[in-house]
Each structure stands twice: as C-alpha cells, then as structure tokens.
Design an enzyme around this catalytic site. Sequence first.
Site, short mmCIF file in Angstrom:
data_model
loop_
_atom_site.label_atom_id
_atom_site.label_comp_id
_atom_site.label_asym_id
_atom_site.label_seq_id
_atom_site.Cartn_x
_atom_site.Cartn_y
_atom_site.Cartn_z
N LYS A 272 18.59 6.99 13.64
CA LYS A 272 19.40 7.37 12.49
C LYS A 272 19.74 6.13 11.67
O LYS A 272 19.82 5.03 12.22
CB LYS A 272 20.74 7.96 12.98
CG LYS A 272 20.68 9.36 13.55
CD LYS A 272 22.10 9.82 13.88
CE LYS A 272 22.08 11.15 14.61
NZ LYS A 272 21.63 12.27 13.78
N ASP A 342 15.47 12.72 17.40
CA ASP A 342 16.84 12.96 16.95
C ASP A 342 17.23 14.44 17.06
O ASP A 342 18.40 14.79 16.95
CB ASP A 342 17.01 12.46 15.52
CG ASP A 342 18.47 12.31 15.11
OD1 ASP A 342 19.34 12.37 16.02
OD2 ASP A 342 18.74 12.15 13.91
N ARG A 346 18.98 20.34 21.27
CA ARG A 346 18.24 21.53 21.70
C ARG A 346 17.45 21.26 22.97
O ARG A 346 17.26 22.14 23.79
CB ARG A 346 17.34 22.01 20.55
CG ARG A 346 16.39 20.95 20.06
CD ARG A 346 15.89 21.21 18.64
NE ARG A 346 16.85 20.80 17.62
CZ ARG A 346 16.66 20.95 16.32
NH1 ARG A 346 15.55 21.49 15.86
NH2 ARG A 346 17.58 20.56 15.46
N1 BES Z 1 24.01 15.38 16.55
C1 BES Z 1 23.16 15.64 15.45
C2 BES Z 1 23.74 16.68 14.48
C3 BES Z 1 24.96 16.27 13.70
C4 BES Z 1 24.82 15.78 12.40
C5 BES Z 1 26.22 16.46 14.21
C6 BES Z 1 25.94 15.44 11.67
C7 BES Z 1 27.34 16.12 13.46
C8 BES Z 1 27.20 15.63 12.19
C9 BES Z 1 21.82 16.18 15.96
O1 BES Z 1 21.40 15.72 17.18
C10 BES Z 1 20.78 15.76 14.98
O2 BES Z 1 20.56 14.59 14.86
N2 BES Z 1 20.16 16.71 14.30
C11 BES Z 1 19.17 16.44 13.34
C12 BES Z 1 18.04 17.41 13.56
C13 BES Z 1 16.80 17.10 12.76
C14 BES Z 1 16.16 15.82 13.26
C15 BES Z 1 15.83 18.25 12.90
C16 BES Z 1 19.79 16.59 11.97
O3 BES Z 1 20.61 17.49 11.78
O4 BES Z 1 19.47 15.79 11.10
ZN ZN Z 2 22.87 15.08 18.45
MN MN Z 3 20.33 13.89 17.04
#
Ligand code: BES
Ligand code: ZN
Ligand code: MN
Length: 490
Positions: A272, A342, A346
């Site tokens: 990230k 990321d 899931r």
């Molecule tokens: N933990 C994050 C989701 C998240 C984002 C929680 C902002 C709280 C605030 C999750 O693991 C993640 O990174 N999701 C990605 C998925 C994507 C790579 C398909 C996302 O939402 O960008």
């Molecule tokens: Zn996450």
């Molecule tokens: Mn993530």
Amino acid sequence: MDIRFRDTNVETVKTDLLILPVQEKRLEEPAIRALDRRLKGGLRERIQKSKFSGVEGSTLLYSTAGALPARQLLLLGMGNATDSDTWRKAGARGRKEALAIGAQEMALFFAPEREPITAAGALVEGVSLASYQFNKYRSNSTPPIELKQLTLFKPGLKKTAAMEKTLGMVQASIPGVFLARDLINEPPSITTARFLGEQAQRHCRGRGLSVEVWGKKKIEAMKLTGLLAVNRGSHEEPRFIVIRYKPSGKPRKKVALIGKGITFDSGGLSLKPAKSMETMKLDMSGGAAVIGTMSRLPHLGFELDVTGYIPTTDNLPGGNAQKPGDIIRYLNGKTIEVLNTDAEGRLILADALALAAKQKPDYMINLATLTGACVVALGTAVGGLFSNDPSLAERLMRCAEATGERLWQLPLVREYREHLKSSVADMKNIGGSHGGAITAALILQEFVDNIPWAHLDIAGPAFAESDTGICPKGGTGFGVRTLIKFLSTL
Ligand code: BES
Ligand code: ZN
Ligand code: MN
C-alpha cells in the site's frame, strides 16, 4: 455508574448537573417555565440572548447560583427528531458537559414522547459510550472524572421491569465495546496475533466461556492454508482463536461469529502507499468486535451456543511473502489464485468460514474491514451488509437500526462471479475495477456451504476519523452492540 429513577420535578432535584432536553422551538414547556420562575426570569433572558432554540446539538449551560438545589442547569437541544439515536447523542452530549464541569452526578428530566424504554436504553448507552478515552500513551493525562450517578426523573416516573431489563443489557454490553476499542487503538506492534490471543484468553472468562488459541503447528494440522499464506511475509507467528460459549441449559440456536484479525495490513508485496497504511492497525476490528461480544456472554445469559473464530496475523512483505500468482488450496478443496496480496482479508476469512461451516451452525456472521470499495459506496458512518438469507439480513438490519450502528444491504450479484474467473485456479482473489465490495463478498460466499450467513463489511465505521460524539477518534467497536442485540432476538 448507578442509574436511578425518581418521581420528582425540576425544582426539587438536587444534583451537580440538571439536564433538560428541549425540542426545537418548544421553549414554553412547563418545566422551563417553572425553572425560569425560580431563577427570577434569568433563564428566559439567557435563552433570548444566546438565541438558544433547541436545534439538535445546541446547548445552554446556566449556573443556578444557589437559586435551585441543582448547581448547574443544562438545556440540551433535541431538534425535531425523537428517535433513539437522538437520545443516544443527547446522552453523550450530557456526559461531555458533565466531564467539562467536573460533575460526578447528573439528573435528566426524562419525558420522551414515545417508547420510553427504547429512549432510556439509548440515553444510558450514549452517556456510557461517551465516557471512553484511550490515554495510556499520553504523558500528561489525568483519568476522566467518573460519573457516579445518573438520575432520570419526572413527576410520576417509575422504573418498570422491562426498563430494568433493557438497561441491564445496555450496561452489560458497554465493556465489550470498550474492549474492542482498546484492542484496535493499541499500536500494531503491540497488538500482534499472539497478543490478540492472550487478550481473548484474558477477557473471555466466566461461566460457559472457553478459549483455544492455536499456534502455527495446529494451524498447519487444521489446513488453514489462507492464514498460513498471508502470514508468510511476517516475522510474527499467526494465531487462530476459537472462543466457545455454552449456555447452562439446552441451546436454542447455534451461532458462529467470525472476525477478520489482520493486526496490520501493509498490503504485502502488493504494498500500500504510506498514506493508506496510517490507520491499518484497524484491520483487526472485526476480530476485536467478536472478542468484545464473546467476552460479555456470561453476563447476558442467552440460551445460545456461540462460537467465535478469529484468524489473525499481520500482512507484511517479508522475504518469504506470498507472491502474486501463488495459488492457495483450501480445506474445502477450492483453490484461489492470489493476484493481489493486499486482498488478504478474504484469504484468511475463507479458512475460518469453511471451518465454521463444518459445525453446521444455524447462522454464521462475519465482520471484516474488508474493502476500501465499501467505504467509497457507503462512507464511514455505514457498514455494508451482504447475506444469502433474506430473513437473517432483515433481522440484522432491524438490530442495527436499534443500536444506531448503521448497516445498509448490498447485493450479492451472481453475474459478477464472471470477474473472478482465473486462468489457473477456481477463482482469483480480486475482481474487475468496479463493485469491489461485492466481488469480495462473492468470494466469501464460496466458503459458507449454503448456511444462512451474513457478511458485514465494516471498513468504514470501524474507525472514527474524528470524534463522533459517542466515540473519540480511533477504533469504534462497531458491531459489538448489534451482535449482542442480534443474539438477544434468537
Ligand atoms: N484492509 C483493507 C480494506 C480497508 C481499506 C479497510 C480502507 C479500511 C479502510 C483490505 O485488506 C484491502 O486492502 N482491500 C483492498 C482490496 C483490493 C486489493 C481488491 C482495497 O480495498 O483496496
Ligand atoms: Zn486488510
Ligand atoms: Mn489489504
């Protein structure tokens, strides 16, 4: 906090802070007139000067200077709404004013237009929730002044058994919310998987509760391959926490609660950007909500068999980290191609859902800070609700309305499974560029084996970006009160 009900009027109640809720433009109410008479017209004058009209959120503080048994008087604007959320927010505001003036007790004129039990529950909840602070890492903090007593009064007011039951449940739930908030607010190098397991063991004690914390060996033996894959980039060992509650009698229903326990989400090799990582200690909020909920069950006495499952690890890009292109084979035989490390939530929830499904519970509910896409869709005040069972969804929606932890149902669009097709495995772990909250939910659904299931995507409401009135900036404990409410309806 001791709660009292008294059959008395505004002129005689003796307290540090007397609170009078005022509906918008309803400044001719008998209680205000009675107070103004005792204050020799001073209150009316102040109301006019300050233009206080009862708009929701407005307040007017008045020092009685010995003219009344109450030391200070607070008019609290209620606006036009009379729903439970208004009472919850009013309670929180009252509590904040009490803190500001150092009051140890407060008395509130309690004359709701309807549903007094619901209103009292929400009010007490607001007062209690607003007491939370997380100051252990501040060098100059003093503990907040404790509110020892809250009196609700009105001529003719009596406490009923139903009222007492509602308040009992509200008060029994609050420590679960605060525990969840604490776990989220701790720095991510403190809240490791091991720490989370220890905290579950420490707080989930009491009649009917037992905790098992599985280490890496047991996780391997149980074939929790998603958790192992995500953990590969970390120096910390993973844990899989199982919290069981058995009632004293024969359980009416069997429920599984599953919480995402990513103690820090760097994204892994699909790293990230720095800004997005700032709050990623929040990524165990689902797990924290499950631990908080489970910890209160001995105090609530539900005749239910409840098991909490929390897969936990951090998601880091160490030398042995899983790589885009890797494939995970799950215990139910299904395979997932990991194209973005990321999208890790899931991957670990799939293990936990498949494991929980083997016990054939009546309901499975998982909570996860799963997708940024859900935050884009619903903002930070509302969680996404997905379910394969309309009656379960409706029940959860009703519970969420009652607790003020807002949920909104989003669809499991079957056609979008198309976007999850992999060229080498049963599915990939990311969909296309749209509908990210839905594609994530569709992946989870592959692991629930048709058991009535709901997925709460709490990525938005798990963490407050600024003070919300009932919660300071930081972890909110979102989900605990709704889960407890849900369990109480079974
Ligand atoms: N933990 C994050 C989701 C998240 C984002 C929680 C902002 C709280 C605030 C999750 O693991 C993640 O990174 N999701 C990605 C998925 C994507 C790579 C398909 C996302 O939402 O960008
Ligand atoms: Zn996450
Ligand atoms: Mn993530």
